[in-house]
Scaffold this active site. Structure first.
Site, mmCIF file in Angstrom:
data_model
loop_
_atom_site.group_PDB
_atom_site.id
_atom_site.type_symbol
_atom_site.label_atom_id
_atom_site.label_comp_id
_atom_site.label_asym_id
_atom_site.label_seq_id
_atom_site.Cartn_x
_atom_site.Cartn_y
_atom_site.Cartn_z
ATOM 1 N N GLY A 36 0.840 -1.265 -0.057
ATOM 2 C CA GLY A 36 0.014 -0.093 0.077
ATOM 3 C C GLY A 36 0.794 1.229 -0.106
ATOM 4 N N HIS A 37 1.848 1.351 0.867
ATOM 5 C CA HIS A 37 2.944 2.500 0.797
ATOM 6 C C HIS A 37 3.602 2.538 -0.402
ATOM 7 C CE1 HIS A 37 2.692 1.172 5.216
ATOM 8 N NE2 HIS A 37 2.405 2.720 5.345
#
Ligand code: PAF
Length: 282
Positions: A36-37
């Site tokens: 996600g990052h």
């Protein structure tokens, strides 16, 4: 090119000179970086010449009964992710640097910070906005990217930028999910296999809800899934299911037309998870 690591304003200023002129994007994080990052970093790269990532587990946004001390800290792995993603600057200050013992002034998230997620985590959004404003002042980005998984956080940061005239563009990035629907979170690593099976009911509830046509039908369909999960082993302990206006997080009326956020928070075992999806009516 190697990532420059800075821990205070002086080191940031040297790094900014080294990076040269151009648009700078900031991705604020608490570390424990995952896919996600990586997607936030990639979006940031599309909107700027250079990307900076901050890594700081912010004590101010955790209540005494929350998971600050056990929050995963994986700095060397995080640096590797940043290197792989072409990040040029990592800002990783200490808590002592960020919060002087004699500090007095902080940001208030107002009434919007005390509803929905804020009702279950008093003071949480004050802590988030205070650290985000400090990060903006220290790193001085042109654009900053936040995940839409933390939808109320994103709405409040947009609100802070508007209300306090911050010279930074705020972008939201789509939630990244596992193939079975579980939203990626640094806290997923706390889940046992059984916890994880129960936790899946969050995204299932959001999917069921968002496939319905009217607000009452959306609420009911999502609630049925969550009620069933309350009898699973381990059980899902629901904090809230809310269908809210995206910019204000106030509950929408039954005749609402336009977008709404269907948001859920629940505890499974010792882990608290949140998720949301946008539903469009009319
Ligand atoms: O979303 C997070 O990881 C944190 O709340 C943030 C924005 C980095 C502030 O500490």
């Amino acid at each position: 090119m190697d990532v420059i690591v800075a821990g205070d304003r002086a080191e940031l200023d040297v790094a900014r000179t080294e990076l040269g002129v151009g648009r700078l994007a900031l991705v604020p994080t608490m570390g424990a970086l995952h896919e996600g990052h990586r997607s936030l970093i990639r979006l940031a790269g599309e909107h700027a010449d250079q990307v900076a990532v901050s890594i700081f587990v912010n004590p101010l946004q955790f209540a005494p009964n929350e998971d600050f001390s056990r929050y995963p800290r994986t700095f060397m792995d995080d640096l590797e992710v940043c290197q792989e993603e072409g990040v040029r600057l990592v800002f990783a200050p200490s808590a002592d640097y960020m919060y002087r013992p004699d500090r007095q002034v902080s940001v208030s998230a107002g009434e919007m910070g005390a509803i929905v997620e804020g009702a279950f985590r008093p003071g949480h959004f004050d802590g988030v906005l205070t650290v985000v404003l400090k990060l903006f002042n220290l790193v001085r980005p042109d654009v900053a990217v936040f995940g839409r998984k933390d939808a109320q956080q994103l709405a409040l940061i947009r609100r802070m930028a508007a209300d306090l005239d911050l010279p930074v563009e705020i972008l939201g990035a789509p939630t990244v999910r596992e193939p079975d629907g579980l939203a990626l979170s640094s806290r997923n690593r706390y889940l046992s296999a059984a916890d994880r099976a129960t936790a899946l009911s969050l995204s299932t509830a959001l999917n069921e809800g968002s496939s319905r046509a009217t607000p009452p039908e959306v609420r009911q369909a999502a609630r049925e899934v969550l009620d069933a999960a309350a009898h699973a082993d381990p059980p899902l302990l629901l904090d809230y299911l809310a269908l809210v206006e995206p910019a204000t997080f106030t509950e929408i009326p039954d005749g609402h037309v336009g977008d709404a956020v269907l948001a859920v928070a629940a505890r499974v075992g010792t882990t608290r998870l949140i998720d949301n999806v946008v539903v469009t009516f009319g």
